[in-house]
Design an enzyme around this catalytic site. Sequence first.
Site, PDB file in Angstrom:
ATOM      1  N   ARG A  95      60.373  40.987  21.395  1.00  0.00           N
ATOM      2  CA  ARG A  95      59.551  40.853  20.185  1.00  0.00           C
ATOM      3  C   ARG A  95      60.398  40.808  18.913  1.00  0.00           C
ATOM      4  NH1 ARG A  95      54.269  44.452  21.889  1.00  0.00           N
ATOM      5  NH2 ARG A  95      53.088  42.641  22.606  1.00  0.00           N
ATOM      6  N   LYS A 116      40.248  43.385  36.906  1.00  0.00           N
ATOM      7  CA  LYS A 116      38.795  43.412  36.730  1.00  0.00           C
ATOM      8  C   LYS A 116      38.205  42.147  36.128  1.00  0.00           C
ATOM      9  CE  LYS A 116      38.477  48.251  35.352  1.00  0.00           C
ATOM     10  NZ  LYS A 116      38.297  48.677  33.981  1.00  0.00           N
ATOM     11  N   GLY A 170      51.350  40.705  30.053  1.00  0.00           N
ATOM     12  CA  GLY A 170      52.606  41.363  30.422  1.00  0.00           C
ATOM     13  C   GLY A 170      52.965  41.202  31.885  1.00  0.00           C
ATOM     14  N   GLY A 184      46.845  41.044  24.116  1.00  0.00           N
ATOM     15  CA  GLY A 184      45.448  41.126  23.669  1.00  0.00           C
ATOM     16  C   GLY A 184      45.079  39.986  22.735  1.00  0.00           C
TER      17      GLY A 184
HETATM   18  P1  AMP Z   1      44.987  43.252  34.262  1.00  0.00           P
HETATM   19  O1  AMP Z   1      45.558  44.271  33.311  1.00  0.00           O
HETATM   20  O2  AMP Z   1      43.517  43.195  34.311  1.00  0.00           O
HETATM   21  O3  AMP Z   1      45.645  41.892  34.100  1.00  0.00           O
HETATM   22  O4  AMP Z   1      45.363  43.780  35.715  1.00  0.00           O
HETATM   23  C1  AMP Z   1      46.675  43.940  36.120  1.00  0.00           C
HETATM   24  C2  AMP Z   1      46.708  44.885  37.265  1.00  0.00           C
HETATM   25  O5  AMP Z   1      45.829  44.449  38.281  1.00  0.00           O
HETATM   26  C3  AMP Z   1      48.075  45.037  37.880  1.00  0.00           C
HETATM   27  O6  AMP Z   1      48.508  46.347  37.729  1.00  0.00           O
HETATM   28  C4  AMP Z   1      47.833  44.670  39.346  1.00  0.00           C
HETATM   29  O7  AMP Z   1      48.549  45.493  40.217  1.00  0.00           O
HETATM   30  C5  AMP Z   1      46.356  44.889  39.494  1.00  0.00           C
HETATM   31  N1  AMP Z   1      45.800  44.147  40.644  1.00  0.00           N
HETATM   32  C6  AMP Z   1      45.836  42.834  40.847  1.00  0.00           C
HETATM   33  N2  AMP Z   1      45.262  42.515  42.014  1.00  0.00           N
HETATM   34  C7  AMP Z   1      44.849  43.661  42.584  1.00  0.00           C
HETATM   35  C8  AMP Z   1      44.184  43.980  43.795  1.00  0.00           C
HETATM   36  N3  AMP Z   1      43.832  43.050  44.671  1.00  0.00           N
HETATM   37  N4  AMP Z   1      43.899  45.266  44.033  1.00  0.00           N
HETATM   38  C9  AMP Z   1      44.257  46.217  43.150  1.00  0.00           C
HETATM   39  N5  AMP Z   1      44.883  45.975  41.986  1.00  0.00           N
HETATM   40  C10 AMP Z   1      45.176  44.715  41.698  1.00  0.00           C
END
Ligand code: AMP
Length: 394
Positions: free
Chosen positions: A37, A198, A351, A374
């Site tokens: 950054r 999610k 990230g 974000g």
């Molecule tokens: P996000 O911050 O929503 O982009 O989510 C990132 C996180 O989602 C990372 O820490 C990944 O390890 C987790 N992740 C991705 N796929 C899975 C999965 N199938 N089961 C559990 N965690 C997951």
Amino acid sequence: MSKKTVRDIDLKGKKVFVRCDFNVPMDENQNITNNTRIVAALPTIKYLLEQNCKIILASHLGRPKGEFKPEFSLKPVAKELSKLLDKDIIMANDVIGEDATEKAKNLKEGEILLLENVRFHNEETENDPEFSKKLASMAEIFVNDAFGTAHRAHSSTTGIASYLPAVSGFLIEKELKFLGSSVENPERPFVAILGGAKVSDKIGIIDNLLEKVDTLIIGGGMAYTFFKAQGYEVGNSICELDKLELATHLMEKAKEKGVKFLLPIDTKIAKEASEEAESKTVKCTEIPAEWEGFDIGEESIKEFKEEIKNAKTIIWNGPLGLFEVSQFAVGTNEIAKAVAETGATTIIGGGDSISAIKKAGVEDKITHISTGGGASLEFLEGKKLPGIEALMDK
Ligand code: AMP
């Protein structure tokens, strides 16, 4: 870009307040562990030096919650910046106190002053007009180059623009060029790859991208909610039961818009998220009870790679599995390599996807790696970013 940049205004010899995003990761001894950054802010700072400006730099670091805490001091940033520019940086001991205002007043052409962490004051995040006015009173022109905080309406990103002529720096200009123009007028086929834990975090972006892309690839934890919404059992896989209707709605929208909506075909499952856990690959529609999907399987990788190969524009945000555990990082790593190998315009945000790209050693093959997690997500959701809205129109 419809907003004025540093190129559109006479800056020669002026006192300029520059909001940067120096929110860098540090270890427990305040050593900067990743200076990306700071490096990203250099083109604007160097340009201002060429214009003989008196430069006041401001940034936040972490969340000190409105009071001075030494571990959130920007002093390590001053040191790193000094090294990168091979130039002395004057460090202020406060933000709007006697030390900062005195140093700002006495600043000479070609000198750089770094203020302390703006979040040592609650007024910063409250976008307090008096605080904004005090920041503005130090300078003649405001330059915003903090893309990573452009989605926040704070004093040093937005409020200050009410009191000074406000333009963007080169980093914001570059981010908008790639996230904006390439997404609005993409070379087709345009493929978006979305992963992460999610669905609820990505609803806005899925909804908005369905208006623009030819293919939407979904991976990661959020894929299972889409399978559950179609009536399949997903075992213990991450699943948001309160988002099933929404998942159905998004799939219907894809159909209406003629967007190819690709979910994984198969998934690597285990009973726990560890390196030693026994794992196997099954169809996403056949996940047994007590098992959990942690990665996309080989058939999915093959299918996704085919789409990626034919794309002319690719946006990728979010890992395709639990990539922190190496036996579940295969999907994310393979997709990282495939994205890097295309001749397409490739834009990566978030990230985790950036870490995957770095781990695969293919960073230099990516057209644009966004510095704002974000902020880039909100921009891709089609939202207006207050830090950019506040700048002067061209
Ligand atoms: P996000 O911050 O929503 O982009 O989510 C990132 C996180 O989602 C990372 O820490 C990944 O390890 C987790 N992740 C991705 N796929 C899975 C999965 N199938 N089961 C559990 N965690 C997951």
